[in-house]
Design an enzyme around this catalytic site. Structure first.
Site, mmCIF file in Angstrom:
data_model
loop_
_atom_site.group_PDB
_atom_site.id
_atom_site.type_symbol
_atom_site.label_atom_id
_atom_site.label_comp_id
_atom_site.label_asym_id
_atom_site.label_seq_id
_atom_site.Cartn_x
_atom_site.Cartn_y
_atom_site.Cartn_z
ATOM 1 N N GLU A 1 11.773 12.782 -0.161
ATOM 2 C CA GLU A 1 10.690 12.180 -0.935
ATOM 3 C C GLU A 1 9.319 12.717 -0.515
ATOM 4 O OE1 GLU A 1 10.537 10.226 -3.525
ATOM 5 O OE2 GLU A 1 8.413 9.724 -3.456
ATOM 6 N N SER B 1 13.841 5.863 -13.799
ATOM 7 C CA SER B 1 12.738 6.563 -14.461
ATOM 8 C C SER B 1 12.605 7.988 -13.933
ATOM 9 C CB SER B 1 11.443 5.778 -14.221
ATOM 10 O OG SER B 1 10.319 6.604 -14.365
ATOM 11 N N SER B 2 12.628 8.125 -12.596
ATOM 12 C CA SER B 2 12.433 9.460 -12.012
ATOM 13 C C SER B 2 13.621 10.371 -12.263
ATOM 14 C CB SER B 2 12.205 9.349 -10.504
ATOM 15 O OG SER B 2 10.875 9.013 -10.257
ATOM 16 N N SER C 1 -1.620 26.890 -5.559
ATOM 17 C CA SER C 1 -1.401 28.324 -5.807
ATOM 18 C C SER C 1 -2.181 28.786 -7.032
ATOM 19 C CB SER C 1 0.092 28.606 -6.023
ATOM 20 O OG SER C 1 0.812 28.322 -4.859
ATOM 21 N N TYR D 1 8.656 15.627 0.522
ATOM 22 C CA TYR D 1 8.496 16.955 -0.081
ATOM 23 C C TYR D 1 8.327 16.844 -1.585
ATOM 24 C CZ TYR D 1 9.613 18.476 4.528
ATOM 25 O OH TYR D 1 9.563 18.635 5.878
ATOM 26 N N TRP E 1 7.412 -0.364 4.039
ATOM 27 C CA TRP E 1 7.938 0.312 2.859
ATOM 28 C C TRP E 1 9.318 0.911 3.114
ATOM 29 C CZ3 TRP E 1 9.273 5.346 1.280
ATOM 30 C CH2 TRP E 1 9.099 6.346 2.246
ATOM 31 N N HIS F 1 15.292 12.711 11.694
ATOM 32 C CA HIS F 1 14.144 12.819 12.614
ATOM 33 C C HIS F 1 13.235 11.596 12.510
ATOM 34 C CE1 HIS F 1 11.818 15.258 9.352
ATOM 35 N NE2 HIS F 1 11.615 13.983 9.217
ATOM 36 N N HIS F 2 13.501 10.731 11.534
ATOM 37 C CA HIS F 2 12.793 9.448 11.494
ATOM 38 C C HIS F 2 13.455 8.437 12.420
ATOM 39 C CE1 HIS F 2 10.292 10.506 7.956
ATOM 40 N NE2 HIS F 2 11.308 11.274 7.670
ATOM 41 N N HIS G 1 0.841 -1.202 0.000
ATOM 42 C CA HIS G 1 0.000 0.000 0.000
ATOM 43 C C HIS G 1 0.874 1.250 0.000
ATOM 44 C CE1 HIS G 1 -3.016 2.977 1.219
ATOM 45 N NE2 HIS G 1 -2.241 3.299 2.238
ATOM 46 N N HIS H 1 13.200 11.277 3.342
ATOM 47 C CA HIS H 1 12.549 12.490 3.803
ATOM 48 C C HIS H 1 12.325 13.503 2.680
ATOM 49 C CE1 HIS H 1 10.372 14.786 6.524
ATOM 50 N NE2 HIS H 1 10.996 15.853 6.084
ATOM 51 N N THR I 1 6.673 26.672 5.344
ATOM 52 C CA THR I 1 5.355 26.078 5.111
ATOM 53 C C THR I 1 4.262 27.035 5.569
ATOM 54 O OG1 THR I 1 6.409 23.970 5.575
ATOM 55 C CG2 THR I 1 4.026 23.961 5.382
ATOM 56 N N LYS J 1 3.597 29.680 3.094
ATOM 57 C CA LYS J 1 2.737 29.263 1.981
ATOM 58 C C LYS J 1 1.265 29.294 2.375
ATOM 59 C CE LYS J 1 3.959 27.024 -1.348
ATOM 60 N NZ LYS J 1 4.658 27.900 -2.287
ATOM 61 N N ARG K 1 1.562 1.256 15.276
ATOM 62 C CA ARG K 1 1.134 1.063 13.904
ATOM 63 C C ARG K 1 1.590 -0.303 13.413
ATOM 64 N NH1 ARG K 1 5.797 4.114 10.365
ATOM 65 N NH2 ARG K 1 4.487 3.649 8.593
ATOM 66 N N ASP L 1 7.152 21.292 -26.381
ATOM 67 C CA ASP L 1 7.173 19.948 -25.797
ATOM 68 C C ASP L 1 8.258 19.939 -24.726
ATOM 69 O OD1 ASP L 1 7.189 17.089 -25.334
ATOM 70 O OD2 ASP L 1 6.290 16.855 -27.310
#
Lengths: 288, 554
Positions: free
Chosen positions: B278, B192-193, B291, B280, B162, B325-326, B92, B276, B351, B354, B473, B122
């Site tokens: 990721e 790919s990315s 926006s 963002y 994950w 921080h993880h 998931h 991390h 943040t 924004k 969890r 293009d």
């Protein structure tokens, strides 16, 4: 459609505000059952260690009010702009796109709020991490899927495994998924140091009512501490995914008076005298 | 099709070939969105299975599911069910991140609209664009294959979460080939990315229309530029990280095995150095979309354009130096925890800029509550909710109590499952008329919003309570005291499921009714370049480059 929206917004605002307050007070109100999860609980459990109580005071007294206020404030602003600046109330949009003062304000105020949060937070962090001189040191070893505990030589030097009681063996009063066959026993009002290691994959040793959580990592000896100030049984769990029975390796710590602790030590020294042999074998196998 | 010219006559592929071999950014974007739709649906169905299992205490759904999916022996069904639950939470997560949010926002909407918004015909490297897409599809195939080979001893699929922490993902925990399939899937996906990101960076730097300086560029382009840089910087680290795991598993190295001088924490540091940023990467494109929508329907330019653009740059930069921080509870030194805690809290400042700038954009505006605007306002609220619990968890001291509990699950689902997903729906409802040329039923879209907003808040708000009360969890079963809020949470998930059905109805209905949208269905507030083209845009747009004049920001 738009007038309908306005009515909805007008009614939704106070309702949502009231709901938030309810949740907030519910979070502050302390829970009932000690040492085990409270049915329908909405806040932190009753804490029985100084660090736990400081954690609770920090969350309920500093963090929760601030985050509730910010979330409510943003919600209120959204409702207000939706009500005040929609197509009907304000058909001609303003051209305002810059306001240096405003931009500096909403940069500086969050900085001040964060500084305000960080002072008690840093203090609590030091209390959690810096371990005072301990009366008792227990070694907790994570295994797939149970915990083993070893007491130091001056406390008897014995070791035992602590397995979850299967549902069929539960006696009245035993909690499903939390009750274990052999509880860890510690004296009340004493600093207990827990050394946490693992025999296989990563596990995590956590007891919510103590404010304690530390990972058990291969090749590492991690330490944490608690000083329980109320007698009772306190349940915890493995909190790092460790395989199929991750949810079934609970921790149960019984906090007793010094007299009862000494009695238990004497009993346990006899009962678990032979129990440490297989543990060594298991550890050697894991090391290969 | 007003501006179709003779160019179309010879280089426009037809039929199946148009989609399999197309180098057109809009076709490739559409394919990405189809991949995301499939991925999102599968990931969502998995989450429904997870919520169904967790509704009441006891193990109910998964043993049967294991028998159904893998034909396990009934005697083994309980153990297989427990492992399958862990496979589901793992897959998931992987699917929602890599095969739903990323392909939808970056491969899909960014591919479609970045060239148009900056006035380019293009992407810079059209063939590379196609390679990125098919690498992603190959990655998806490998990820699906992993479900049907051995993972944990005697089980199917990788079941270690994950985050792939060894030793659970090493030979000790998952000796079967499932994890190798997952690693190779991540390699393809990373390639790919990276290729896609290089393409975006080259496009945005080199192909802006005459007159469009970086400081006049639409904020969505800024968001994708920052996102692309984050991907290019962090994905190679992930690739190295999982390659070392691959060699640990297959070639006898011991990068992560203390018995050979390695360290499992090395994996965690490398993984989160990617992991991390990721998050963002998942949310910055959403910021860009919100926006534009807020500005369009408030009929005002974005408030504090430069602050908005550089807030995203700041979020990207700070977000890249806060990874540990993880790992507050792995036994880091006090000083390391202090640093990672404070650096993390600093992310809240840009943040906040924004959030307040979006509200200031609406302030004084003339807001029309069209469907995309309602979704965008919903995004701002739920993202704020996820943001403030992020400030809580940034505190190493509070994290010690809440780490790996349902509180964390609630936090990141408020930012991702509500935040990024609301942004995806905002984008769908904002750009659907442009992409297809058809209007959709806005009232039903608002019903979709209301049901999803109620359902998903009901799913995740009570999980804060569960986490505070101590429910960990990734548990298939939980002590009976946690039942009340789990029941509510599952009811919320079922309400969300109804809203998903409405979503598909809205889309199908729009294609059936074929109500023409016109070039600009949103009125005077829609000022970016895509609204100057026909709907759907011509196969090749801007054969004469637009010239951007005036001093205003987009």
């Amino acid at each position: 459609m738009l007038t309908a929206n306005r009515h909805i917004i007008r009614r939704a605002a106070p309702t949502a505000g009231a709901l938030f307050l309810v949740f907030w007070f519910a979070g502050v109100a302390a829970a009932g059952a000690v040492g085990q999860p409270e049915a329908g609980g909405v806040g932190l459990p009753v804490m029985v260690t100084p660090v736990g109580q400081e954690t609770q005071a920090f969350y309920n007294g500093v963090l929760l009010p601030i985050i509730s206020f910010i979330a409510l404030f943003v919600f209120a602003l959204l409702v207000y702009v939706g009500w005040r600046f929609n197509e009907q109330t304000n058909p001609v949009p303003s051209k305002l796109t810059h306001h240096t003062g405003l931009e500096i304000t909403w940069t500086l105020i969050p900085v001040l709020i964060l500084l305000f949060i960080s002072i008690p937070s840093f203090r609590l962090l030091a209390h959690q991490v810096e371990i005072p001189d301990a009366k008792v040191t227990i070694k907790a070893t994570g295994n797939q899927w149970y915990w083993s505990y070893r007491y130091p030589e001056d406390q008897g030097g014995f070791a035992f495994d602590s397995m979850m009681k299967p549902e069929a063996d539960l006696k009245p009063g035993d909690l499903r998924l939390l009750a274990v066959d052999n509880e860890v026993v510690v004296p009340v009002n004493e600093v207990v140091k827990v050394q946490v290691v693992t025999n296989d994959v990563i596990h995590s040793f956590a007891v919510p009512a103590f404010g304690v959580r530390i990972d058990a990592i291969p090749g590492r000896l991690n330490e944490t501490w608690f000083k329980a100030e109320t007698e009772g049984v306190y349940y915890g769990s493995c909190t790092n995914i460790c395989g199929k029975d991750h949810a079934f390796m609970p921790i149960a710590v019984r906090v007793v008076s010094h007299e009862k602790y000494d009695e238990w030590l004497a009993e346990a020294t006899v009962k678990f005298a032979k129990a440490d042999a297989p543990l060594h074998v298991a550890a050697d196998q894991a090391r290969r | 099709m007003a501006s179709s010219t003779t160019v179309d006559a010879h280089d426009r592929p037809r039929g199946l070939g148009r989609f399999l071999f197309s180098t057109n950014h809009k076709d490739i974007g559409t394919l990405y969105i189809i991949v995301a739709l499939i991925g999102g649906l599968v990931g969502f169905l998995m989450s429904i299975a997870i919520r169904a299992e967790l509704t009441h205490p006891g193990i109910t759904i998964f043993p049967g599911l294991a028998q159904l999916l893998h034909g396990v022996d009934p005697a083994m069904a309980l153990d297989a069910g427990k492992d399958l639950y862990n496979v589901f939470i793992t897959v998931h997560g992987v699917i929602m991140i890599f095969f739903f949010v990323m392909p939808a926002l970056i491969g899909g909407f960014a591919n479609w609209f970045i060239p148009i918004m900056i006035g380019a015909p293009d992407m810079a490297f059209p063939r590379l664009n196609l390679v990125s897409l098919w690498l992603l599809v190959g990655s998806l195939v490998l990820a699906v294959l992993s479900l049907f080979v051995e993972g944990a001893p005697g089980m199917h699929g990788f079941s270690g979460g994950w985050t792939f922490y060894p030793p659970l993902s090493a030979n000790l925990g998952s000796p079967g080939p499932a994890m190798d399939f997952v690693i190779l899937a991540l390699h393809l996906l990373g390639a790919s990315s990276i290729l896609g990101s290089i393409n975006f960076i080259a496009t945005i730097f080199n192909m802006r229309a005459p007159g469009m300086t970086l400081h006049k560029m639409p904020l969505f382009a800024w968001a994708i530029l920052v996102t692309a840089f984050l991907l290019v910087i962090t994905l190679p680290v992930l690739a190295g990280c999982i390659t070392m795991l691959l060699t640990d598993r297959n070639f006898g190295t011991s990068f992560y095995d203390p018995a050979g001088g390695g360290d499992p924490l090395l994996f965690q540091h490398l993984f989160w150095f990617f992991g991390h940023p990721e998050v963002y990467i998942l949310i910055l494109p959403s910021f860009g979309i919100i926006s534009h929508v807020v500005s369009t329907f408030s009929k005002k330019p974005v408030f504090g354009y430069l602050g908005m653009a550089y807030a995203m740059v700041a979020i990207g930069f700070i977000g890249s130096i806060v990874w540990a921080h993880h790992m507050f509870i792995v036994g880091m030194s006090l000083n390391a925890q202090r640093y990672f805690m404070f650096a993390t809290m600093v992310v809240a400042v840009p943040t906040g800029i924004k959030i307040f700038s979006w509200i200031a954009t609406m302030w004084g505006g003339s807001i029309s509550f069209r469907a995309p605007m309602i979704w965008a306002m919903g995004f701002i609220f739920v993202f704020t909710m996820g943001g403030v619990t992020g400030v809580v968890l940034a505190n190493a001291s509070a994290d010690r109590q809440l780490h790996e509990t349902q509180y964390l699950v609630a936090h990141f689902h408020y930012t991702m499952s509500l935040g990024a997903v609301f942004a995806i729906f905002t984008a769908v409802y904002y750009w659907f008329p442009k992409m297809t040329g058809y209007l959709y039923n806005e009232t039903l879209s608002k019903v979709h919003f209301a049901l999803l907003f109620i359902g998903i808040n009901l799913t995740f708000f009570p999980q804060h309570f569960l986490g505070l009360a101590g429910m960990p969890r990734r548990y298939i079963d939980y002590p009976d005291a946690f039942e009340l809020w789990n029941v509510w949470s599952s009811i919320g998930a079922y309400i969300s499921a109804v809203s998903v059905i409405i979503f598909f109805y809205v889309i199908i209905d729009a294609f059936v009714r074929r109500r023409a949208a016109g070039a600009n269905p949103w009125g005077v507030g829609a000022t970016t370049l895509e609204w100057t083209l026909s709907s759907p845009p011509p196969f090749h747009q801007f054969q004469t480059l637009p010239r951007i004049t005036g001093s205003g920001h987009q």
